[in-house]
Every structure is written in structure tokens, then in C-alpha cells.
Design a protein around this motif. Structure first.
Motif, PDB file in Angstrom:
ATOM      1  N   LEU A 144       0.830  -1.207   0.000  1.00 30.83           N
ATOM      2  CA  LEU A 144       0.000   0.000   0.000  1.00 30.83           C
ATOM      3  C   LEU A 144       0.861   1.252   0.000  1.00 30.83           C
ATOM      4  CD1 LEU A 144      -2.790   1.289   0.095  1.00 30.83           C
ATOM      5  CD2 LEU A 144      -2.666   1.177   2.585  1.00 30.83           C
ATOM      6  N   THR A 145       1.946   1.222   0.729  1.00 32.84           N
ATOM      7  CA  THR A 145       2.845   2.373   0.759  1.00 32.84           C
ATOM      8  C   THR A 145       3.453   2.623  -0.620  1.00 32.84           C
ATOM      9  OG1 THR A 145       3.359   1.866   3.066  1.00 32.84           O
ATOM     10  CG2 THR A 145       4.850   3.358   1.920  1.00 32.84           C
ATOM     11  N   ALA A 146       3.829   1.562  -1.318  1.00 29.04           N
ATOM     12  CA  ALA A 146       4.403   1.715  -2.657  1.00 29.04           C
ATOM     13  C   ALA A 146       3.378   2.292  -3.635  1.00 29.04           C
ATOM     14  CB  ALA A 146       4.914   0.375  -3.166  1.00 29.04           C
ATOM     15  N   ILE A 147       2.152   1.793  -3.573  1.00 32.44           N
ATOM     16  CA  ILE A 147       1.099   2.303  -4.449  1.00 32.44           C
ATOM     17  C   ILE A 147       0.781   3.749  -4.093  1.00 32.44           C
ATOM     18  CG2 ILE A 147      -1.331   2.047  -5.103  1.00 32.44           C
ATOM     19  CD1 ILE A 147      -0.918  -0.991  -4.701  1.00 32.44           C
ATOM     20  N   ALA A 148       0.717   4.040  -2.804  1.00 28.75           N
ATOM     21  CA  ALA A 148       0.421   5.408  -2.368  1.00 28.75           C
ATOM     22  C   ALA A 148       1.510   6.374  -2.825  1.00 28.75           C
ATOM     23  CB  ALA A 148       0.284   5.454  -0.844  1.00 28.75           C
ATOM     24  N   ALA A 149       2.771   5.961  -2.731  1.00 28.93           N
ATOM     25  CA  ALA A 149       3.861   6.834  -3.172  1.00 28.93           C
ATOM     26  C   ALA A 149       3.754   7.117  -4.661  1.00 28.93           C
ATOM     27  CB  ALA A 149       5.209   6.192  -2.855  1.00 28.93           C
ATOM     28  N   ALA A 150       3.386   6.112  -5.428  1.00 30.75           N
ATOM     29  CA  ALA A 150       3.246   6.308  -6.873  1.00 30.75           C
ATOM     30  C   ALA A 150       2.088   7.239  -7.196  1.00 30.75           C
ATOM     31  CB  ALA A 150       3.058   4.961  -7.565  1.00 30.75           C
ATOM     32  N   VAL A 151       0.946   7.036  -6.542  1.00 28.74           N
ATOM     33  CA  VAL A 151      -0.233   7.860  -6.824  1.00 28.74           C
ATOM     34  C   VAL A 151       0.000   9.294  -6.362  1.00 28.74           C
ATOM     35  CG1 VAL A 151      -2.672   8.185  -6.277  1.00 28.74           C
ATOM     36  CG2 VAL A 151      -1.826   5.920  -6.810  1.00 28.74           C
ATOM     37  N   ILE A 152       0.580   9.464  -5.181  1.00 31.90           N
ATOM     38  CA  ILE A 152       0.861  10.807  -4.684  1.00 31.90           C
ATOM     39  C   ILE A 152       1.886  11.493  -5.586  1.00 31.90           C
ATOM     40  CG2 ILE A 152       1.934  12.079  -2.772  1.00 31.90           C
ATOM     41  CD1 ILE A 152       0.577  10.015  -0.924  1.00 31.90           C
ATOM     42  N   VAL A 181       2.498   9.818  17.815  1.00 30.67           N
ATOM     43  CA  VAL A 181       1.117   9.509  17.453  1.00 30.67           C
ATOM     44  C   VAL A 181       1.009   7.999  17.298  1.00 30.67           C
ATOM     45  CG1 VAL A 181      -0.643   9.839  15.676  1.00 30.67           C
ATOM     46  CG2 VAL A 181       0.830  11.736  16.340  1.00 30.67           C
ATOM     47  N   ASN A 182      -0.092   7.435  17.760  1.00 33.09           N
ATOM     48  CA  ASN A 182      -0.332   6.001  17.665  1.00 33.09           C
ATOM     49  C   ASN A 182      -0.237   5.558  16.206  1.00 33.09           C
ATOM     50  OD1 ASN A 182      -1.231   3.385  17.871  1.00 33.09           O
ATOM     51  ND2 ASN A 182      -3.069   3.893  19.039  1.00 33.09           N
ATOM     52  N   SER A 183       0.310   4.371  15.978  1.00 29.69           N
ATOM     53  CA  SER A 183       0.509   3.887  14.608  1.00 29.69           C
ATOM     54  C   SER A 183      -0.811   3.689  13.867  1.00 29.69           C
ATOM     55  CB  SER A 183       1.309   2.590  14.611  1.00 29.69           C
ATOM     56  OG  SER A 183       0.578   1.564  15.256  1.00 29.69           O
ATOM     57  N   ASP A 184      -1.891   3.403  14.593  1.00 30.39           N
ATOM     58  CA  ASP A 184      -3.195   3.284  13.939  1.00 30.39           C
ATOM     59  C   ASP A 184      -3.625   4.620  13.338  1.00 30.39           C
ATOM     60  OD1 ASP A 184      -3.368   0.609  14.647  1.00 30.39           O
ATOM     61  OD2 ASP A 184      -4.360   1.062  16.553  1.00 30.39           O
ATOM     62  N   TYR A 185      -3.402   5.694  14.078  1.00 30.61           N
ATOM     63  CA  TYR A 185      -3.752   7.019  13.574  1.00 30.61           C
ATOM     64  C   TYR A 185      -2.822   7.444  12.434  1.00 30.61           C
ATOM     65  CZ  TYR A 185      -6.737   7.286  17.659  1.00 30.61           C
ATOM     66  OH  TYR A 185      -7.697   7.042  18.600  1.00 30.61           O
ATOM     67  N   THR A 186      -1.581   7.006  12.512  1.00 25.69           N
ATOM     68  CA  THR A 186      -0.653   7.287  11.415  1.00 25.69           C
ATOM     69  C   THR A 186      -1.148   6.651  10.130  1.00 25.69           C
ATOM     70  OG1 THR A 186       1.210   7.394  12.960  1.00 25.69           O
ATOM     71  CG2 THR A 186       1.739   7.042  10.640  1.00 25.69           C
ATOM     72  N   ASN A 187      -1.603   5.413  10.206  1.00 25.25           N
ATOM     73  CA  ASN A 187      -2.145   4.739   9.020  1.00 25.25           C
ATOM     74  C   ASN A 187      -3.395   5.441   8.514  1.00 25.25           C
ATOM     75  OD1 ASN A 187      -0.140   2.804   8.937  1.00 25.25           O
ATOM     76  ND2 ASN A 187      -1.268   1.381  10.227  1.00 25.25           N
ATOM     77  N   ILE A 188      -4.215   5.960   9.417  1.00 19.67           N
ATOM     78  CA  ILE A 188      -5.407   6.698   9.001  1.00 19.67           C
ATOM     79  C   ILE A 188      -5.020   7.965   8.251  1.00 19.67           C
ATOM     80  CG2 ILE A 188      -7.369   8.039   9.868  1.00 19.67           C
ATOM     81  CD1 ILE A 188      -7.628   5.902  12.089  1.00 19.67           C
ATOM     82  N   VAL A 189      -4.026   8.687   8.760  1.00 18.31           N
ATOM     83  CA  VAL A 189      -3.573   9.909   8.093  1.00 18.31           C
ATOM     84  C   VAL A 189      -3.006   9.586   6.714  1.00 18.31           C
ATOM     85  CG1 VAL A 189      -1.861  11.762   8.179  1.00 18.31           C
ATOM     86  CG2 VAL A 189      -3.186  11.202  10.216  1.00 18.31           C
ATOM     87  N   LEU A 190      -2.178   8.537   6.632  1.00 23.02           N
ATOM     88  CA  LEU A 190      -1.618   8.147   5.338  1.00 23.02           C
ATOM     89  C   LEU A 190      -2.714   7.704   4.373  1.00 23.02           C
ATOM     90  CD1 LEU A 190       1.597   6.234   6.460  1.00 23.02           C
ATOM     91  CD2 LEU A 190       1.408   8.560   5.600  1.00 23.02           C
ATOM     92  N   GLY A 191      -3.739   7.033   4.876  1.00 24.28           N
ATOM     93  CA  GLY A 191      -4.872   6.654   4.040  1.00 24.28           C
ATOM     94  C   GLY A 191      -5.636   7.866   3.534  1.00 24.28           C
ATOM     95  N   CYS A 192      -5.795   8.877   4.382  1.00 19.19           N
ATOM     96  CA  CYS A 192      -6.468  10.111   3.949  1.00 19.19           C
ATOM     97  C   CYS A 192      -5.653  10.828   2.880  1.00 19.19           C
ATOM     98  CB  CYS A 192      -6.703  11.033   5.150  1.00 19.19           C
ATOM     99  SG  CYS A 192      -7.950  10.425   6.289  1.00 19.19           S
TER     100      CYS A 192
END
Length: 117
Positions: free
Chosen positions: A44-52, A86-97
Motif C-alpha cells: 500500500l505504501t508503494a502504491i500510495a507513493a506512486a499515486v501521490i 502519534v499512535n501507529s493506527d492514527y498514522t495509518n489513518i492519516v496516510l490513508g487520507c
């Protein structure tokens, strides 16, 4: 035919060297030389980096420099939130947003280009 063979060999050697370099980076990050469980969840991080970075989800568009910029931006966000404890769950939420915003921008841009054509 000889030029194509030389190009093929050069691309295979370059790919092998880049893979070895990536393996050393993973070894440094994980501190373990075992391949079990390494890289799980990085898709997901790789796909997100490409899309961003500006790669279109429909394909055919994008630049390597944009992908590098997207990866750097994701790591800056991730490291900043980790530094702020910041909790890692919230970090994933921010990255998802952030990923959701990038996908929305990509779709709006594709719609705009389709209207102009």
C-alpha cells in the motif's frame, strides 16, 4: 541484434544491482537478514507513493521523479507523526487520507483532461 542483446544484458545487470541495493536497505532497516515477513504491508505504501507522485491509476502517465517525491512525502509524514508519538493506527489513518486525496485529485484531473479532448 547485437545492440539489443547488449541493452538486455545492461538492463538485467542494472536491475540486479538495484535489487541488491534494495536488499541492503531492507537489511539496515529491519536489522535481520531473514526474508520471512520482510516487506509485508509495504504494498500500500508503494502504491500510495506512486499515486501521490502523480502516476495515473488508469496507467500511461507518471514520472520517476514524481514517485520519489511521493515516497519522500509519505516518509516525512510518517516520521513526523512518529516523532510526535502519534499512535501507529492514527498514522495509518492519516496516510490513508493522504492517499484518498491523491486518488481524488487524479480522478478530477483525468475528468478535466477528458473534457478538454
Amino acid at each position: 541484434m547485437l545492440a539489443w542483446t547488449a541493452f538486455s544484458v545492461a538492463s538485467d545487470v542494472t536491475s540486479s544491482l538495484m535489487s541488491a541495493f534494495a536488499g541492503m536497505l531492507v537489511l539496515g532497516r529491519m536489522g535481520v537478514g531473514s526474508a520471512s515477513g520482510v516487506g509485508v504491508g509495504w504494498e500500500l505504501t508503494a502504491i500510495a507513493a506512486a499515486v501521490i507522485g502523480g502516476v495515473s491509476l488508469t496507467g500511461g502517465q507518471g514520472r520517476v521523479l514524481g514517485i520519489v517525491a511521493g515516497a519522500v512525502l509519505l516518509e516525512l509524514i510518517n516520521n513526523g507523526l512518529t516523532t510526535l508519538q502519534v499512535n501507529s493506527d492514527y498514522t495509518n489513518i492519516v496516510l490513508g487520507c493522504v492517499l484518498g486525496l491523491a486518488i481524488t485529485a487524479d480522478r478530477l484531473r483525468a475528468r478535466h483532461v477528458a473534457r478538454r479532448s
